[in-house]
Design an enzyme around this catalytic site. Sequence first.
Site, PDB file in Angstrom:
ATOM      1  N   ARG A 538      11.102  42.784  -4.217  1.00  0.00           N
ATOM      2  CA  ARG A 538      11.545  44.163  -4.023  1.00  0.00           C
ATOM      3  C   ARG A 538      10.754  44.824  -2.916  1.00  0.00           C
ATOM      4  O   ARG A 538       9.562  44.556  -2.741  1.00  0.00           O
ATOM      5  CB  ARG A 538      11.308  44.983  -5.296  1.00  0.00           C
ATOM      6  CG  ARG A 538      12.266  44.666  -6.413  1.00  0.00           C
ATOM      7  CD  ARG A 538      12.092  45.653  -7.538  1.00  0.00           C
ATOM      8  NE  ARG A 538      10.696  45.773  -7.921  1.00  0.00           N
ATOM      9  CZ  ARG A 538      10.195  46.826  -8.552  1.00  0.00           C
ATOM     10  NH1 ARG A 538      10.982  47.853  -8.839  1.00  0.00           N
ATOM     11  NH2 ARG A 538       8.934  46.870  -8.897  1.00  0.00           N
ATOM     12  N   SER A 602       1.938  38.912  -7.863  1.00  0.00           N
ATOM     13  CA  SER A 602       1.534  38.607  -9.238  1.00  0.00           C
ATOM     14  C   SER A 602       1.260  37.141  -9.486  1.00  0.00           C
ATOM     15  O   SER A 602       1.937  36.476 -10.269  1.00  0.00           O
ATOM     16  CB  SER A 602       2.610  39.119 -10.190  1.00  0.00           C
ATOM     17  OG  SER A 602       2.860  40.460  -9.873  1.00  0.00           O
ATOM     18  N   ASP A 656       0.409  42.578 -10.653  1.00  0.00           N
ATOM     19  CA  ASP A 656       1.333  43.436 -11.414  1.00  0.00           C
ATOM     20  C   ASP A 656       0.707  44.040 -12.661  1.00  0.00           C
ATOM     21  O   ASP A 656       1.058  45.139 -13.072  1.00  0.00           O
ATOM     22  CB  ASP A 656       2.649  42.712 -11.747  1.00  0.00           C
ATOM     23  CG  ASP A 656       2.428  41.407 -12.481  1.00  0.00           C
ATOM     24  OD1 ASP A 656       1.269  41.000 -12.644  1.00  0.00           O
ATOM     25  OD2 ASP A 656       3.428  40.791 -12.897  1.00  0.00           O
TER      26      ASP A 656
END
Length: 920
Positions: A538, A602, A656
């Site tokens: 994203r 992450s 994350d």
Amino acid sequence: MLASSLLATYCTELHDDQAHKVDKYLQCFQLSDETLMDVSIRFRREMDKGLCRDTNPTAAVKMLPTFVRSTPDGTEQGEFLSLDLGGATFRVLLVKVMGNDEQKVEMENQIYAIPEHIMRGSGSEVGSIHYTQLICTVHNKAVGACHLPVLYMYEFTITQIDKIVLLSWTKGFRLSGVEGKDVVSLLRESIKKRGDFDIDIVAVINDTVGAMMTCGYDDHNCEIGLIVGTGTNACYMEQMRNLELLDGDEGRMCVNTEWGAFGDDGALEDLRTDIDREIDAGSLNPGKQLFEKMISGMYMGELVRLILVRMAKEQLLFQGKTTAELLTTGSFSTNYIYAIENDKLEGLASTEKVLRDLGLDLSLEDCIVTQRVCQIVSTRAAHLCAATLAAVLRQIRDNKAAEKLRTTIGVDGSVYKNHPEFSRRLHKMVRRLVPDCDVRFLQSQYGSGKGAAMVTAVAYRLATQHAERQRILNTLRLSRAQLLDVKERVRKEMVRGLSKQTHEQASVKMLPTYVRSTPDGTEHGDFLALDLGGSSFRVLLVQVRSGKRHKVDMHQKIYSIPQEIMQGTGEELFNHIVHCISDFLEYMGMKGASLPLGFTFSFPCHQNRLDQGILLKWTKGFKATGCEGEDVVMLLKDAVRRKQDFDLNFVAMVNDTVGTMISCGYEDPKCEVGLIVGTGTNVCYMEDMKNIELVEGDDGHMCVNMEWGAFGDSGELDDFCTQFDHMVDASSNYPGKQRYEKMISGMYLGEIVRNVLIDFTAKGLLFRGKLSERLKTRGIFETKFLSQIERDHLAMRQVRSILQHLGLTSSTCDDSVLVKEVCTVVARRAAQLCGAGLAAVVEKIRENRNLNHLSVTVGVDGTLYKMHPHFSSVVQETLQDLAPQCQVTFHKSEDGSGKGAALITAVACRIQNGGQKQEH
Ligand code: ADP
């Protein structure tokens, strides 16, 4: 030749003529399709009434639970004894069921008469005589089934499958000391008193269940039993959740409808004729079993006789004459109807014989009329029976939410078997009333005796299989002591990961993140955030506004990362990422703007600064080459440079978990732990600087990214791992790594379940031992199925459709129940392990601060945690149990990895720009 054809023509004309006359006279016996549909709807209502706890006490149709929960699946085997007590005979049947492929049943049968004085004597007497005979027959067989089919079940209350309380005797039995007692206990007592042989009474069933179970052995679709003989009744497999009289709502149970009593509360008054009322008035139980009295063999002959008498009296038959025989109750046996309705001419000859035997003087017209009367009475019976059966079929269809139901009905009873037309008429009408059901009628052979043995065989199979399944599932169940052990071991590894000396060997890496401060609300500005860590990538524009009502606005675009890029070269991966960023900037009209950027990455990284991250190893399916050991920020910068399209201003590299913690911390200052349970699992928390030996300085706190997914990689979980964990690990991208994560996270839970299901099937404990090709495919059982299956309150509809999707089209209801149990066990263990790890974390924070009691918030993200119906509550329950001195609140993070990354960047910018000093 001429004469006989003339006679035939004459007969046909006469026949039509007479038939017409009778049809008119007996109009009220002929029910239109609309009326039958209406009867069907009424019966469905009566079924509902009987099933419902509140209305059952006053319901006419009792819908009795039979405690038979499963039909045969063809794998049953063993030797069983069946006792069949009813009427004036007592039958002992030895049934041998050969397992699996043969599907053969052998039976030995012995029938004993019950002398009149015993039928009316005392309970212990009937016991002694039967059991003596029993012994001679069975030579001490160890297993038995007791079958009491002829006694009307509505006079019994059953509380378990092997307990049956006799409310009152019928059929001429008058034994004292039995009514109100459990017949099975009496039988057991008698056997014990004799002391010379032993049988184990497993089940007491009635004849409808017998028919269903007998046919169920040959046809696994059989889920309805129907009897049309002396009496009439039906049973079918009902969903437990509809059976309000019993607790529990999983799986199915056979319900004995006792439909003979339909109409006892007046529901059929408009359809009952004067003749029906007359029959009832003269019966042994007036006002009772009204539906049965319109249908069954016990009354069919009598209905015909009463009609004939009435027609004679009205000068429509026998020239207005009757005979003493015709006027005698019971003189017109139902068997006569079978003969009379035989093929036309033969039937006429039979009619003549029957009527002459009753002393009647008759003409050909009389014979034709009598034959027509029989037809009308038996057709009404078949059609009424079809109407109630249609209601049962619709109930089953609705339970399954199936558009088209395919099912089988096991049928027994003399009327069905011996009447030449009854079965055909019944089948035809059922198909007319429920055209969307594909119904097969299967005649039950050897009737109730074999059925009783089948119930026992199924019960034995279920018990053995249940024990075996539980033995396997128990390996996936963790005790409190084991969970405490996990907590302690996690705690130990945390200390090892933090210490300089042991850091290298520690499985839990406890990586410093260089995030030392949480937002204070004064941050503001526009930030770019990248989020890479799962199956998608994203890019976000995050606008942080300071002030009293600080708020965050976000715009984002999601890009997929194709499998071949995840597992290609690092250069390809980062080129793809840069391509996505370029597309986003274009889309937002921001090409050229160089905003501060936070990168949520992450995967386990070693950091020496906030804007650097050396990838230690890929996890979660990523395999891109040339990245491990490299600084990911550099790799991305190189890719940006290669593209020469735009510029980036790197500020922070974030995991994350950290993003999740920070974004929750923006709203709740007590948030000092971040937890992710999605594709993977991980935790971060605020550790005291003095404990983080890898970073200089002793003051204040720093967020530590535990990378706890790797817990167990040095064998810490070996004694809890099952064969299924080993299989999942062995076929994963990195065998031996991320062992804790492989027991907890979304990427693996479905796989664990799939491996358990394969094992169960291979052992013949599931899907009748037949595996579908699809279920052999890795990853086909998605973790989201675990959520769907456990959320399923719709009688396993979800489970069934998921199993169908997996190619397991012929799975049974029992299969669905078991699949659900496997999902529950696997998800529960995952949540408990996660809770045990968290207990270690919060306890460490509490002890760091020398507190007796710690109140802390955990920011959580991850689809598994958020979407699974029980995961979060089990985590919290376990945590509370294992860390009682900590009060932990869970705060679901809204987009931690986007918003959190931007906030960390914002904090860093604030500090860089000489804002508030970094906390120490
Ligand atoms: P990620 O961890 O990749 O950032 P998510 O938190 O969305 O992303 O987790 C995705 C994982 O969650 C998938 O691997 C899948 O196994 C699991 N998952 C998806 N839907 C559900 C669901 N309804 N219930 C439980 N787990 C789910």
